[in-house]
Design a protein around this motif. Structure first.
Motif, PDB file in Angstrom:
ATOM      1  N   ASP A  76       2.807   2.441   0.038  1.00 32.40           N
ATOM      2  CA  ASP A  76       3.816   1.697  -0.729  1.00 32.40           C
ATOM      3  C   ASP A  76       4.318   2.559  -2.023  1.00 32.40           C
ATOM      4  O   ASP A  76       3.305   2.787  -2.822  1.00 32.40           O
ATOM      5  N   ARG A  77       5.531   2.673  -2.296  1.00 26.80           N
ATOM      6  CA  ARG A  77       5.806   3.567  -3.337  1.00 26.80           C
ATOM      7  C   ARG A  77       6.655   2.737  -4.269  1.00 26.80           C
ATOM      8  O   ARG A  77       6.980   3.544  -5.421  1.00 26.80           O
ATOM      9  N   SER A  78       6.792   1.650  -3.946  1.00 30.58           N
ATOM     10  CA  SER A  78       7.311   1.038  -5.231  1.00 30.58           C
ATOM     11  C   SER A  78       6.504   0.731  -6.651  1.00 30.58           C
ATOM     12  O   SER A  78       5.224   0.911  -6.423  1.00 30.58           O
ATOM     13  N   SER A  79       7.187   0.458  -7.684  1.00 34.34           N
ATOM     14  CA  SER A  79       6.384   0.557  -8.933  1.00 34.34           C
ATOM     15  C   SER A  79       5.345  -0.613  -8.795  1.00 34.34           C
ATOM     16  O   SER A  79       5.759  -1.846  -8.511  1.00 34.34           O
ATOM     17  N   GLY A  80       4.154  -0.351  -9.220  1.00 35.99           N
ATOM     18  CA  GLY A  80       2.921  -1.165  -9.187  1.00 35.99           C
ATOM     19  C   GLY A  80       2.815  -1.945  -7.908  1.00 35.99           C
ATOM     20  O   GLY A  80       2.304  -3.159  -7.837  1.00 35.99           O
ATOM     21  N   GLN A  81       3.286  -1.393  -6.822  1.00 35.49           N
ATOM     22  CA  GLN A  81       3.074  -1.788  -5.333  1.00 35.49           C
ATOM     23  C   GLN A  81       3.724  -3.041  -5.337  1.00 35.49           C
ATOM     24  O   GLN A  81       3.321  -4.074  -4.896  1.00 35.49           O
ATOM     25  N   ARG A  82       4.950  -3.175  -5.940  1.00 33.93           N
ATOM     26  CA  ARG A  82       5.772  -4.698  -5.942  1.00 33.93           C
ATOM     27  C   ARG A  82       6.064  -5.194  -4.607  1.00 33.93           C
ATOM     28  O   ARG A  82       6.203  -6.138  -4.282  1.00 33.93           O
TER      29      ARG A  82
END
Length: 203
Positions: A148-154
């Motif tokens: 997961d590369r989304s911010s904060g594993q959103r």
């Protein structure tokens, strides 16, 4: 290993960080993969020890176990992220290999217990079947979490919400005629595909 990445870390660097000689470390861990698997064994033990699903339905208990697994792994995310090729490899060091089966069974047992101890637990062998399948769902979520590369594993948080909804739908679907037969077939096929037989099973 987390700061340098799996590929950039040597056994000498690990030994230096641990404050031991390279020869001593190599005696117990002949490769970086062995170090990673030792970490996996320790984390699996921590997860099994600290995870006590709440009273309630199996889907609530399984989701609790899944969240508990992510919480246990979270401090080591970067290390595990860099070493995921080792953990899921088909070689003897992977988590599906006979030599590391005890760690797999320990974690999988938490999900089986989450189902068998639920207020709506399926009868007989069905509880173990469902628990094993939920363990594999849990592995899929962990893989997404590692990548997961989304911010904060959103994105992973969103996926967990989707899994919760999917489990509710699965509980309803399992009441349909033939559903448990299908679940049993999927379970058997995945066992055959992913788990190399141990020496005792092969004989």
């Amino acid at each position: 290993m987390a700061s340098e990445g799996y590929g950039g870390t040597t056994l000498r660097a690990i030994a230096a960080r641990a404050g031991v000689s390279h020869a001593l470390l190599y005696r117990y861990f002949p490769s970086k993969g062995a170090v990673v698997l030792a970490l996996y064994e320790r984390l699996s033990a921590d997860f099994a020890r600290r995870t006590t699903p709440p009273k309630g339905r199996w889907r609530t208990r399984a989701l609790h176990a899944l969240r508990g697994s992510l919480e246990t792994l979270a401090p080591h995310r970067e290390t595990l992220r860099g070493a995921q090729s080792v953990l899921v490899s088909a070689g003897e060091g992977g988590i599906f290999a006979p030599g590391t089966r005890f760690s797999l069974e320990r974690v999988r047992g938490v999900f089986v217990d989450a189902v068998s101890g639920a207020t709506d637990a399926p009868k007989g062998a069905r509880a173990a079947t469902l628990g094993r399948l939920l363990y594999l769902v849990h592995l899929g979520v962990i893989l997404v979490w590692l990548l997961d590369r989304s911010s904060g594993q959103r994105a992973t948080a969103g996926l967990l919400a989707v899994v919760g909804t999917a489990l509710t739908l699965a509980a309803a679907a399992l009441k349909l005629p033939g559903a448990w037969s299908l679940a049993g077939k999927v379970d058997a096929l995945l066992e055959e595909a992913l788990l190399e037989p141990t020496s005792a099973e092969a004989s």
